[in-house]
Enzyme design. Sequence first.
Site, PDB file in Angstrom:
ATOM      1  N   ASN A 145       0.808  -1.123   0.065  1.00  0.00           N
ATOM      2  CA  ASN A 145      -0.201   0.016   0.087  1.00  0.00           C
ATOM      3  C   ASN A 145       0.903   1.305   0.061  1.00  0.00           C
ATOM      4  OD1 ASN A 145      -2.012   2.067   0.316  1.00  0.00           O
ATOM      5  ND2 ASN A 145      -2.893   1.066   2.259  1.00  0.00           N
ATOM      6  N   ASN A 150      -5.789   6.513  -1.501  1.00  0.00           N
ATOM      7  CA  ASN A 150      -6.449   5.920  -2.730  1.00  0.00           C
ATOM      8  C   ASN A 150      -7.284   4.777  -1.927  1.00  0.00           C
ATOM      9  OD1 ASN A 150      -4.898   3.865  -2.704  1.00  0.00           O
ATOM     10  ND2 ASN A 150      -3.788   4.680  -4.554  1.00  0.00           N
ATOM     11  N   ASP A 151      -7.056   4.220  -0.523  1.00  0.00           N
ATOM     12  CA  ASP A 151      -7.552   3.017  -0.129  1.00  0.00           C
ATOM     13  C   ASP A 151      -9.392   3.236  -0.293  1.00  0.00           C
ATOM     14  OD1 ASP A 151      -5.257   2.412   0.564  1.00  0.00           O
ATOM     15  OD2 ASP A 151      -5.365   2.216   2.729  1.00  0.00           O
ATOM     16  N   GLY A 170      -6.206  -2.280   0.121  1.00  0.00           N
ATOM     17  CA  GLY A 170      -5.390  -1.010   0.160  1.00  0.00           C
ATOM     18  C   GLY A 170      -4.082  -0.974  -0.788  1.00  0.00           C
ATOM     19  N   ASP A 172      -1.932  -0.989  -3.953  1.00  0.00           N
ATOM     20  CA  ASP A 172      -1.766  -0.230  -5.036  1.00  0.00           C
ATOM     21  C   ASP A 172      -0.689  -0.112  -6.023  1.00  0.00           C
ATOM     22  OD1 ASP A 172      -0.230   1.530  -3.647  1.00  0.00           O
ATOM     23  OD2 ASP A 172      -1.898   2.509  -2.542  1.00  0.00           O
ATOM     24  N   ASP A 337      -7.140 -14.550 -19.180  1.00  0.00           N
ATOM     25  CA  ASP A 337      -7.888 -15.245 -18.258  1.00  0.00           C
ATOM     26  C   ASP A 337      -8.608 -16.097 -18.925  1.00  0.00           C
ATOM     27  OD1 ASP A 337      -8.624 -15.663 -15.538  1.00  0.00           O
ATOM     28  OD2 ASP A 337     -10.552 -14.753 -16.105  1.00  0.00           O
ATOM     29  N   GLU A 366      -4.390 -18.583 -19.966  1.00  0.00           N
ATOM     30  CA  GLU A 366      -4.459 -19.634 -18.764  1.00  0.00           C
ATOM     31  C   GLU A 366      -5.592 -20.709 -19.337  1.00  0.00           C
ATOM     32  OE1 GLU A 366      -6.831 -19.716 -14.512  1.00  0.00           O
ATOM     33  OE2 GLU A 366      -7.815 -18.434 -16.023  1.00  0.00           O
TER      34      GLU A 366
HETATM   35 CA    CA Z   1      -3.689   2.272  -1.310  1.00  0.00          CA
END
Ligand code: CA
Length: 625
Positions: A145, A150-151, A170, A172, A337, A366
């Site tokens: 984090n 920006n959480d 959180g 980033d 994916d 994948e």
């Molecule tokens: Ca964050």
Amino acid sequence: MKKIGSILSALALLVFLLLGSSAFAQKKTEQINIEPPFWWIGMQNTELQLMVHEKNIGETRVQLKAEGVKLERVSAVENPNYLFLDLSVSESAKAGFFEISFLKSGKVIHTVNYELKVRKQGSALRQGFTSADAIYLLMPDRFANGDPANDNIPGMLENADRKNPDGRHGGDLEGIIQHLDYFNELGVTALWLNPVLENNMPANSYHGYAITDFYQVDPRLGGNEKYLELVEKAHKKDLKIIMDMVFNHYGTAHKWTNDLPMSDWVNQWPEFTRSNYRGGTLTDPYAAAADQDKMLRGWFDVTMADLNQRNPFVANYLIQNSIWWIEYADLNGIRMDTYPYSFKEFMQEWMQRIRTEYPDFSVVGEVWLNSGPMVAYWHDQKHNFDGFNSHLNYVMDFPLKSAISRAFNEANGWSSGVNALYESLSMDFVYGDPNTIMNFLDNHDMDRIATTLGEDIKKQKMAATFLLTVRGVPQLYYGNELGTPGVEHKGHGQMRNDFAGGWPSDSKNAFTAEGRTADENELWSHFRTLLHYRKNTPALQNGRMTHYIPEDGVYVYFRYNEDQTIMIILNNNSEEKTIKTARFAENLKGFDHGTDLLHRTWFEQLDEISIPAMDSRVIELKQNK
Ligand code: CA
């Protein structure tokens, strides 16, 4: 006169600002959603399809005038809130903005400025990842984090809650940027981040696989600008960036859900119908059509709407989206994916269009299937029974991963213990170039390897030796280097642990040797030694391989090219073994001494070699004196 002129123009500006600007600016800056939001001049494919999303836009007539740009076709669709514009963008088009006008009853009701950009020099010839790389997979929400601000983002549906294993923690992009030196120190050369695009879902979307905006990096991870910053800074440190993309589905909180362009934009069922997750049905000669249909058209989850790539507008949307990200963010690779869950003819077209624009680009799919022939079907070098060629240049070796999980836990038998590795590799004939296969010990969807191997450091070191010396592209999952445990059945959040030291409040910091335990440092150093050695050892990156039938739980293989031969020995026994090497003569010819990288041992002779219990040797062979 000059002065009067400037006064007049100042007045005109004032009048414009006071009177005209609101109406004018409103028209100019109307947030009409057009995707892709901009494009480039000089692509191999000069066609561009714009998706315009605005109330009743389908009832307008479209005009545009720009040098080198031609409006080829306008498609109104089922939902009047969408319009698809097919443009051709020639080499002679000018960089900058041009106007697209939407008219109703002969009057312009919307005007949008659309931008064409100049491509970065050398963009088309960018180098993808190869078997010379070592890839580090990490989950951005769970790594570090770097920006607690920006959480939580006002208006977004889920806030951070680190106590909830399935919540947002959180982490980033800034956190990744702050630890770029860590990757260099460890010796990996490419980063694969789980999807970073917006997942504005009410819950459980920290993993990124429920995308709600295909053109925006999630603001809680830092947004588009931060992603560009990460790529640029990573490149400066010789780290490639692989973007994780999802074409099979999107998060149901996407604005499409309540405003589908067409009813067949997604695969619809009379009632919710889940995929059977049986990719094997697609190559099974006895498969029932109903089973194949459910595999492809069934939904991956209730919160993941299944895209219908047989709709040509959907297909174009997704293909352009991936090209946009490669060009915009300067990517080196894509990890796709749920690869077999999308219609294969579409996936084939996608790969062809990517490789037309970027011939040296790398995409790994994948293809989560449990046997070599099933996986190989999706690999571009495979000559398939039905003539199908996916053009997908890398696949993941799930069968070998299963063998790794068994090998160091089982007693050594005919096809158990290290024989599981031997047997799995012996089936490589189903692939073209085996160096285009990705190897891994685990990933974000399964028990962590440390847990599988009983948190035994010796076993994990053996697995690491194998991963980093066998053919193909090695992929680590964050925490492999620390022996981080994690169990799948406790919920996926449990295998996606926060990296200790990534949060300002963490009491432990595993990014530094001082912060790691003795066991963690032992494993970490083992990874580091192998990764750095591999970085400078072409024989391990793309050399040939010869292996010998394991005897007495000891597995011996060689990686070599014209200049180098590396001998790898895995002793899967709880006691030391001494092996006689006469039966390896075809690879030992010309060599009579060598050095073991892992134990810093010098071998004056190679006739007999001892290997400590549950341990490995990586011996660089030296020629006869
Ligand atoms: Ca964050």
